[in-house]
Write an enzyme that holds these catalytic residues in place. Structure first.
Site, PDB file in Angstrom:
ATOM      1  N   GLY A  49       0.869  -1.173   0.000  1.00  0.00           N
ATOM      2  CA  GLY A  49       0.000   0.000   0.000  1.00  0.00           C
ATOM      3  C   GLY A  49       0.897   1.211   0.000  1.00  0.00           C
ATOM      4  O   GLY A  49       1.824   1.299  -0.794  1.00  0.00           O
ATOM      5  N   CYS A  81       6.001  -5.427   0.344  1.00  0.00           N
ATOM      6  CA  CYS A  81       6.149  -4.108  -0.281  1.00  0.00           C
ATOM      7  C   CYS A  81       6.127  -3.000   0.787  1.00  0.00           C
ATOM      8  O   CYS A  81       7.077  -2.887   1.544  1.00  0.00           O
ATOM      9  CB  CYS A  81       5.111  -3.931  -1.373  1.00  0.00           C
ATOM     10  N   HIS A 174       4.773  -8.219  -4.660  1.00  0.00           N
ATOM     11  CA  HIS A 174       3.393  -8.517  -4.241  1.00  0.00           C
ATOM     12  C   HIS A 174       3.053  -9.982  -4.505  1.00  0.00           C
ATOM     13  O   HIS A 174       2.504 -10.308  -5.549  1.00  0.00           O
ATOM     14  CB  HIS A 174       2.408  -7.626  -5.011  1.00  0.00           C
ATOM     15  N   GLU A 176       0.727 -11.606  -3.398  1.00  0.00           N
ATOM     16  CA  GLU A 176      -0.730 -11.812  -3.336  1.00  0.00           C
ATOM     17  C   GLU A 176      -1.407 -11.489  -4.669  1.00  0.00           C
ATOM     18  O   GLU A 176      -2.603 -11.654  -4.813  1.00  0.00           O
ATOM     19  CB  GLU A 176      -1.335 -10.970  -2.196  1.00  0.00           C
TER      20      GLU A 176
HETATM   21  N1  GLN Z   1       6.117   2.781  -2.540  1.00  0.00           N
HETATM   22  C1  GLN Z   1       5.303   2.310  -1.477  1.00  0.00           C
HETATM   23  C2  GLN Z   1       5.835   2.733  -0.122  1.00  0.00           C
HETATM   24  O1  GLN Z   1       7.003   2.939   0.050  1.00  0.00           O
HETATM   25  C3  GLN Z   1       5.145   0.820  -1.500  1.00  0.00           C
HETATM   26  C4  GLN Z   1       4.400   0.403  -2.740  1.00  0.00           C
HETATM   27  C5  GLN Z   1       3.596  -0.838  -2.584  1.00  0.00           C
HETATM   28  O2  GLN Z   1       3.342  -1.297  -1.486  1.00  0.00           O
HETATM   29  N2  GLN Z   1       3.144  -1.336  -3.692  1.00  0.00           N
HETATM   30  O3  GLN Z   1       5.090   2.831   0.777  1.00  0.00           O
END
Ligand code: GLN
Length: 193
Positions: A49, A81, A174, A176
């Protein structure tokens, strides 16, 4: 079989997709938004996220310290992520605070550069068997350096993108967003029976 319940942090981001993966594995999940919901879980997933938003919400919802305590006590936690960013001891290109700081790693956010902000690739992860794992990277971080207690599960172009430290797993991509449930199964196997 013992009934397992996996909490999926549901403040923001791709939590439903993680729930679906565990469903495929035949495992029950619960969305976690309140500290009480941490009481009965056997493991926790912190989804992708936006890590800045999620860290603010973790504080606002009084979840930050309870999750740190559970992680230190050995609860299996997987961060993907943005979740990987939140697990890191240090973020090298951000003054974003606070984070969970449970893993002995330094991470760089949005680290793959502009034209590669989102891409897919096949990864070899020995622990998951012979078949490569399809991985979706979306504005992904990578691990700049890892302590000696951290096991590197996978690298891509010499960048560390999947790590394990005892009860904790950190994933830059990801897992998922594909139909491949092997990484989720690997995580489930961390739950003591
Ligand atoms: N760029 C996001 C962050 O650093 C992570 C991106 C993602 O979770 N898809 O929070």
């Amino acid at each position: 079989m013992v009934k397992i319940l996996i909490g999926v942090l549901a403040l923001q981001g791709a939590f439903r997709e993680h729930q679906k993966m565990f469903e495929y594995c035949g495992i029950k999940t619960v969305q976690v938004r309140m500290p009480e919901q941490l009481n009965n879980i056997d493991a926790l997933v912190i989804p992708g996220g936006e890590s800045t938003t999620m860290s603010k919400l973790l504080v606002e919802y009084d979840l930050l310290n309870p999750i740190i305590e559970l992680g230190q006590k050995g609860l299996p936690i997987m961060g993907t992520c943005a979740g990987l960013v939140l697990l890191a001891r240090e973020i090298v290109n951000s003054n974003q605070q606070p984070v969970l700081q449970l893993m002995d790693i330094k991470v760089k956010r949005n680290a793959f550069g502009r034209q590669r902000e989102s891409f897919e690739t096949d990864l070899d992860i020995t622990e998951l068997g012979e078949l490569p794992l399809r991985a979706v990277f979306i504005r992904a971080p990578y691990v700049v350096s890892a302590g000696e207690n951290v096991k590197v599960l996978s690298s891509f172009k010499n960048k560390i993108i999947c790590v394990e430290q005892q009860n904790l797993i950190g994933v830059a991509f990801h897992p998922e967003l594909t139909k491949d449930i092997r990484l989720h199964r690997y995580f489930i196997n961390k739950i003591p029976v």
